[in-house]
Design an enzyme around this catalytic site. Structure first.
Site, PDB file in Angstrom:
ATOM      1  N   TYR A  39       0.864  -1.181   0.000  1.00 27.96           N
ATOM      2  CA  TYR A  39       0.000   0.000   0.000  1.00 27.96           C
ATOM      3  C   TYR A  39       0.898   1.228   0.000  1.00 27.96           C
ATOM      4  O   TYR A  39       1.839   1.314   0.784  1.00 27.96           O
ATOM      5  CB  TYR A  39      -0.888   0.007   1.242  1.00 27.96           C
ATOM      6  N   ASP A  41       9.312   2.967  -0.522  1.00 31.16           N
ATOM      7  CA  ASP A  41       8.287   3.574   0.312  1.00 31.16           C
ATOM      8  C   ASP A  41       8.552   3.145   1.757  1.00 31.16           C
ATOM      9  O   ASP A  41       8.131   2.072   2.179  1.00 31.16           O
ATOM     10  CB  ASP A  41       6.899   3.140  -0.155  1.00 31.16           C
ATOM     11  N   LYS A  76       4.739   9.008   8.949  1.00 27.42           N
ATOM     12  CA  LYS A  76       4.586   8.288  10.217  1.00 27.42           C
ATOM     13  C   LYS A  76       5.606   8.688  11.279  1.00 27.42           C
ATOM     14  O   LYS A  76       5.452   9.738  11.887  1.00 27.42           O
ATOM     15  CB  LYS A  76       4.505   6.788   9.965  1.00 27.42           C
TER      16      LYS A  76
HETATM   17  C1  LIG Z   1       0.663   4.601   5.825  1.00 34.07           C
HETATM   18  C2  LIG Z   1       1.336   4.347   4.546  1.00 34.07           C
HETATM   19  C3  LIG Z   1       1.163   5.184   3.437  1.00 34.07           C
HETATM   20  C4  LIG Z   1       0.154   6.285   3.409  1.00 34.07           C
HETATM   21  O1  LIG Z   1       0.451   7.283   4.323  1.00 34.07           O
HETATM   22  P1  LIG Z   1      -0.718   8.329   4.717  1.00 34.07           P
HETATM   23  O2  LIG Z   1      -0.046   9.270   5.639  1.00 34.07           O
HETATM   24  O3  LIG Z   1      -1.797   7.484   5.364  1.00 34.07           O
HETATM   25  O4  LIG Z   1      -1.199   8.951   3.466  1.00 34.07           O
HETATM   26  C5  LIG Z   1       1.943   4.959   2.318  1.00 34.07           C
HETATM   27  N1  LIG Z   1       2.829   3.975   2.295  1.00 34.07           N
HETATM   28  C6  LIG Z   1       3.012   3.142   3.319  1.00 34.07           C
HETATM   29  C7  LIG Z   1       4.037   2.067   3.230  1.00 34.07           C
HETATM   30  C8  LIG Z   1       2.266   3.283   4.482  1.00 34.07           C
HETATM   31  O5  LIG Z   1       2.431   2.424   5.492  1.00 34.07           O
END
Ligand SMILES: *Cc1c(COP(=O)(O)O)cnc(C)c1O
Length: 436
Positions: free
Chosen positions: A153, A248, A276
């Site tokens: 994701y 990512d 995060k």
């Molecule tokens: C949480 C997450 C996202 C999205 O981040 P948001 O701040 O919710 O838009 C993208 N990539 C990864 C790997 C994630 O865990």
């Protein structure tokens, strides 16, 4: 914990039908779908406040929290240095529309920990970070196709809400209504850990591929580790084809270790996405990487990307305070030990109760899968026993532990999850697993 900050009348607050009121006003009654408990059934509780490893719901119930806002809270809820820094920043003004020293300081912490991030841009979410990184990749290469891995994701923007069917590489089919098929067709999905499928894709279409984007440890189909050689193969294939490699690390950055997965596994991406942990619970994201690539971003270059609240001083202060409290790589020895104690403890208990379960884990991430062995891709995570997970989730909640409400989410261990807290989670799990 006192209740007078959030509400002056705790009892009236607790008695309100918050769920009913929320569902009348917001889709599913939530601001993000996983919070609705659709993956496990039932209705979510409403939170009043949190402290350390605990969530307190509006009814006054205290829960040990293993969701931790889905990753940002690596020091636990409301850690004193972060609260103090954010509070100071608030008093100095909430947003300026002009640069602040805080942005420079946080950027220096990040680039110091991740040498592949030479230059970066702050945004407001992980979604914005991946969206913008792909724009840079397409601009740098002049190519259109993006490759992702099913089960990974990367946020909710149109180009990445795509997963593959099982098996071979499949042309993108949107996961969401409202994504035009023409746009989805520019994203190709490949099974996670399937180096051969990726090699075939590069053989057939390599000259059209702008970038491969990957969660270098997957966390959004549950925790799935990269097989030995997988990340190295991504690096070699992209390099040979003139495509970019985008890590990512929104979840894994400052979560599996000080330098992210790239520091741990020694594979260097061209671009990195963060969010995060670097925001400590405030809305923050960042994308960065090679200096020449990031110099394509406006105002230095032709890739436009902007944000009214980007680099927000309160968010920057919170993130900076959190990274400074973490301090460096040694923090993660302790964190990993606690996560391992939880994961190994759960596996041992499951074994004692004759429940097939595995708990892959790294740094402060882990998932309990009800399966014989650790899944390697989305087909295998989807084949795990979801009904058993549902009963585990509700059993744990009844015993005062908030586990992520989906079989495909990662549980997050923080510095506030002391060995004593881990023991209490394991004691609850002992009784729940005995009944599965
Ligand atoms: C949480 C997450 C996202 C999205 O981040 P948001 O701040 O919710 O838009 C993208 N990539 C990864 C790997 C994630 O865990």
């Amino acid at each position: 914990m006192t209740r007078d900050v959030v509400t002056t009348d705790g009892a009236a607050y607790a008695d309100e039908p918050w769920g009913t009121r929320a569902r009348a006003l917001m889709p599913g009654g939530v601001s993000s779908p996983v919070r609705s408990f659709r993956g496990v059934g039932g209705e979510p509780f409403f939170v009043e406040r949190a402290e350390g490893p605990y969530l307190l719901d509006v009814g006054g119930r205290r829960l040990i929290d293993l969701v931790m806002s889905y990753g940002p809270l690596i020091l636990g809820h409301a850690p004193a240095p972060v609260v103090a820094a954010a509070t100071r920043a608030v008093a100095h003004g909430l947003s300026f529309g002009a640069p602040t020293p805080l942005e420079v300081l946080l950027a220096e912490r990040i680039t110091g920990a991740m040498p592949a991030v030479e230059k970066l841009r702050f945004v407001n979410s992980g979604t914005e970070a991946t969206m913008s990184a792909l724009r840079v990749a397409r601009a740098a290469t002049g190519r259109r196709l993006v490759v992702k891995f099913s089960g990974c994701y990367h946020g909710h923007h149109d180009s990445l809400l795509i997963r593959a069917g099982s098996g071979a590489a499949t042309l993108g089919v949107p996961d969401s209504a409202g994504v035009p098929a023409e746009l989805a067709a520019l994203t190709v999905s490949v099974p996670y850990n399937d180096t051969d499928a990726l090699a075939r894709l590069f053989h057939d279409q390599g000259s059209d591929i702008a970038a491969v984007i990957v969660e270098p440890v997957a966390g959004n189909m549950g925790t799935v580790l990269p097989a030995p050689g997988f990340l190295e193969a991504l690096r070699a294939l992209t390099e040979a084809a003139g495509a970019l490699l985008v890590f990512d690390e929104v979840m894994t950055g400052f979560r599996v270790g000080w330098g992210g997965v790239q520091g741990w596994r020694g594979v260097t991406p061209d671009l990195t996405c963060l969010a995060k942990v670097i925001g400590a619970g405030m809305p923050v994201g960042a994308y960065g990487g090679r200096r020449d690539l990031m110099s394509l971003v406006a105002p230095e270059g032709p890739v436009y990307q902007a944000g009214t609240l980007s680099g927000n001083p309160v968010a920057m202060a919170a993130g900076l305070a959190q990274l400074d409290a973490i301090g460096g790589p040694t923090f993660y020895d302790d964190l990993s030990e606690r996560t391992a104690a939880l994961a190994n403890g759960l596996e041992a208990l499951a074994g004692r109760h004759h429940v097939a379960a595995v708990a892959p884990h790294v740094g402060g991430m882990m998932t309990l899968f009800f399966a014989e062995r650790a899944p390697r891709d989305m087909a295998e995570t989807e084949a795990t026993d979801r009904e058993r997970f549902r009963r585990f989730f509700h059993g744990m909640l009844a015993k005062g532990v908030f586990w992520p409400p989906s079989p495909f989410e990662t549980a997050f261990v923080s510095h506030a999850h002391t060995p004593d807290i881990i023991d209490r989670v394991l004691a609850a799990a002992d009784r729940v697993l005995a009944g599965l």
